[in-house]
Design a protein around this motif. Structure first.
Motif, mmCIF file in Angstrom:
data_model
loop_
_atom_site.group_PDB
_atom_site.id
_atom_site.type_symbol
_atom_site.label_atom_id
_atom_site.label_comp_id
_atom_site.label_asym_id
_atom_site.label_seq_id
_atom_site.Cartn_x
_atom_site.Cartn_y
_atom_site.Cartn_z
ATOM 1 N N LEU A 187 -15.065 -9.608 -9.981
ATOM 2 C CA LEU A 187 -15.170 -10.312 -8.691
ATOM 3 C C LEU A 187 -13.794 -10.781 -8.245
ATOM 4 N N VAL A 188 -12.924 -11.062 -9.214
ATOM 5 C CA VAL A 188 -11.586 -11.561 -8.902
ATOM 6 C C VAL A 188 -10.580 -10.531 -9.405
ATOM 7 N N ARG A 189 -9.816 -9.968 -8.491
ATOM 8 C CA ARG A 189 -8.908 -8.882 -8.858
ATOM 9 C C ARG A 189 -7.555 -9.078 -8.181
ATOM 10 N N PRO A 190 -6.534 -8.466 -8.747
ATOM 11 C CA PRO A 190 -5.215 -8.550 -8.095
ATOM 12 C C PRO A 190 -5.136 -7.618 -6.887
ATOM 13 N N ILE A 191 -4.283 -7.982 -5.952
ATOM 14 C CA ILE A 191 -3.966 -7.118 -4.807
ATOM 15 C C ILE A 191 -2.443 -7.127 -4.659
ATOM 16 N N ILE A 192 -1.865 -5.975 -4.427
ATOM 17 C CA ILE A 192 -0.407 -5.873 -4.305
ATOM 18 C C ILE A 192 0.000 -6.501 -2.973
ATOM 19 N N THR A 193 0.993 -7.438 -3.019
ATOM 20 C CA THR A 193 1.246 -8.318 -1.879
ATOM 21 C C THR A 193 2.728 -8.467 -1.536
ATOM 22 N N PRO A 194 3.333 -7.418 -0.958
ATOM 23 C CA PRO A 194 4.666 -7.636 -0.394
ATOM 24 C C PRO A 194 4.501 -8.550 0.820
ATOM 25 N N ARG A 195 5.265 -9.649 0.899
ATOM 26 C CA ARG A 195 4.994 -10.660 1.946
ATOM 27 C C ARG A 195 5.025 -10.035 3.349
ATOM 28 N N PHE A 196 6.145 -9.466 3.720
ATOM 29 C CA PHE A 196 6.295 -8.605 4.900
ATOM 30 C C PHE A 196 7.680 -7.980 4.809
ATOM 31 N N VAL A 197 7.946 -6.991 5.627
ATOM 32 C CA VAL A 197 9.181 -6.222 5.463
ATOM 33 C C VAL A 197 10.429 -7.115 5.428
ATOM 34 N N PRO A 198 10.572 -8.114 6.324
ATOM 35 C CA PRO A 198 11.799 -8.915 6.273
ATOM 36 C C PRO A 198 12.009 -9.655 4.952
ATOM 37 N N SER A 199 10.954 -9.879 4.178
ATOM 38 C CA SER A 199 11.079 -10.606 2.901
ATOM 39 C C SER A 199 11.332 -9.693 1.715
ATOM 40 N N CYS A 200 11.285 -8.372 1.901
ATOM 41 C CA CYS A 200 11.324 -7.461 0.754
ATOM 42 C C CYS A 200 12.376 -6.375 0.954
ATOM 43 N N THR A 201 13.273 -6.228 -0.017
ATOM 44 C CA THR A 201 14.249 -5.136 0.052
ATOM 45 C C THR A 201 13.517 -3.801 -0.130
ATOM 46 N N PRO A 202 14.163 -2.699 0.288
ATOM 47 C CA PRO A 202 13.550 -1.387 0.055
ATOM 48 C C PRO A 202 13.173 -1.176 -1.418
ATOM 49 N N GLU A 203 13.991 -1.686 -2.344
ATOM 50 C CA GLU A 203 13.684 -1.513 -3.773
ATOM 51 C C GLU A 203 12.384 -2.227 -4.137
ATOM 52 N N LEU A 204 12.197 -3.417 -3.585
ATOM 53 C CA LEU A 204 10.975 -4.169 -3.901
ATOM 54 C C LEU A 204 9.752 -3.505 -3.251
ATOM 55 N N LEU A 205 9.907 -3.046 -2.009
ATOM 56 C CA LEU A 205 8.789 -2.352 -1.352
ATOM 57 C C LEU A 205 8.407 -1.101 -2.151
ATOM 58 N N LYS A 206 9.417 -0.396 -2.626
ATOM 59 C CA LYS A 206 9.160 0.823 -3.410
ATOM 60 C C LYS A 206 8.407 0.461 -4.699
#
Ligand code: GUN
Ligand code: FE
Length: 424
Positions: A187-206
């Motif tokens: 019932l409780v599961r993780p979800i991948i959560t990049p905050r939004f593009v301005p908060s995440c470098t390309p490396e982190l988004l990748k």
């Protein structure tokens, strides 16, 4: 063991209208709806013991498809800025406090209790970057028996140093939560959560895209909420054809089930990409008002058959009562209609369907009372709203427009009655 409940049953199989069974029966087996009928014989349950809810309404529970649990202390304050300065001045300083697990636990209990009060049984939730505090939030949902997809937030640029986490640490923390909560049926599961593009470098988004793909996990983020934000993303991601394309290039746009908050300004290629990839929109009307972001074109989204649900987006939004969110969403659609009569405003059944069955599809078979759906339900005692003077549909409408938590007398998630969670 089959359980049978009796009440006035209302739900939306289709967006065009309600299913209404006056004094109806609903059978529940192994947490799922086995059938709905107007008498026990038709249900095939003649010998069953029936829990009778009298003249109450029985409806599917609410789903909050976009909410920031660690912004609960800012709920109802700090409405004087637009998105980007609002994040820097109010939101990031508050989220920094979640380095303290003790503070997190206290606030998260408060948050969960309010969700329970308003009958929100499933949520798609942002935590913070802090792994242990996010873990506590997930444990609280588990202990309560309420469903949630919870994300440890990934962010590593354009934020205060205490909210910046390097890519390796972010991945390691997320993997820790995946090991503990990654079971497919939980019932409780993780979800991948990049905050939004301005908060995440390309490396982190990748890295986020790789995690989603490796563990077959869903993704949530923000998309095309505010004009300055969109211009900033265009500068940061010059090779992307649109804001949505930036996520897409990193495997974060429908490669696994994906939900994007807002999409106020989504159009053209971005809209086409969302449709093609089956990306769900979390429409957050109160947040869009409070942050002066704009009016999301919900009728257009429906016409384009985009999957859509409703989110409170606390604390951009101020209200955790999802029933009120239905009202706000109808009102937004009426503002569009006032400017353009070809954009018909939303009907009550359309918005109810969006909030229940359409949103619920992100969790599996959730949000309807058709056979096989998980029994997520609320029992509404609307006695104070003069029910004898109204039809069942008008009783539901009045509860949505005028009611509050005091009329919700039972809450079920996956067939279990959910008791009041502990609060300070
Ligand atoms: N975009 C990035 N972070 C946030 C947030 O916390 N709230 C809203 N409304 N938009 C965001
Ligand atoms: Fe948000």
């Amino acid at each position: 063991m089959k359980k049978v409940y009796k009440a006035n049953i209302l739900y939306t199989k289709e967006r065009t209208g309600f299913e209404v069974v006056e004094n109806g029966y609903i059978a529940v087996e192994n947490g799922r709806v086995a059938g709905v009928a107007s008498n026990l014989k038709a249900l095939g349950c003649e010998d069953a013991e029936v829990t009778d809810f009298g003249n109450c309404l029985l409806i599917p529970a609410m789903n909050d498809m976009h909410v920031h649990a660690p912004q609960v202390h800012n709920q109802g304050v700090a409405m004087d800025l637009e998105l980007l300065p609002w994040l820097q001045n109010y939101t990031f300083p508050e989220e920094s406090k979640y380095a303290s697990v003790e503070y997190a636990e206290r606030m998260y209990r408060r948050f969960l209790h309010t969700q329970w009060l308003f009958g929100t049984m499933r949520s798609v939730v942002f935590g913070t970057i802090h792994t242990e505090s996010t873990r506590r939030l997930m444990k609280l949902y588990q202990e309560a028996g309420m469903g949630a997809l919870v994300g440890k937030v990934a962010m590593n640029r354009n934020c205060p140093p205490e909210l910046c986490e390097d890519v390796e640490a972010s991945v390691a923390g997320t993997e820790q939560l995946i090991q503990e909560f990654g079971g497919a049926d939980g019932l409780v599961r993780p979800i991948i959560t990049p905050r939004f593009v301005p908060s995440c470098t390309p490396e982190l988004l990748k890295a986020c895209g790789e995690l989603a793909n490796k563990y077959h996990l869903p993704v949530q983020s923000h998309l095309s909420e505010n004009i300055s934000e969109i211009a900033w993303v265009a500068e940061l991601e010059p090779e992307s054809r649109s804001y949505g394309d930036a996520y897409n290039r990193y495997g974060l746009f429908g490669q696994t089930p994906t939900i994007m908050a807002h999409c106020v300004w989504t159009k053209g290629e971005e809209l086409e990409l969302m449709k093609r990839n089956g990306v769900m929109v979390a429409h957050c009307p109160t947040s869009n008002f409070n942050l002066s972001s704009g009016l999301a074109p919900v009728r257009t989204m429906l016409d384009e058959s985009l999957p859509i649900g409703l989110g409170s987006d606390i604390s951009g939004g101020h209200d955790l009562n999802m029933f009120r969110m239905l009202v706000y969403a109808i009102q937004v659609s009426k503002m569009h209609y006032m400017h353009d009569h070809s954009k018909k405003f939303l009907s009550l059944s359309e918005i109810f369907w969006i909030a229940t069955k359409s949103a619920g599809s992100f969790f599996g078979k959730v949000g309807s009372f058709e056979p096989g759906y998980e029994f997520d339900a609320l029992v509404i005692d609307d006695d104070v709203l003069h029910p004898s003077e109204y039809s069942l549909l008008h009783r539901l409408e009045r509860f949505i427009y005028l009611g509050d938590d005091r009329q919700i007398i039972h809450r079920f998630c996956r067939g279990q009655e959910i008791a009041e969670p502990e609060n300070d």
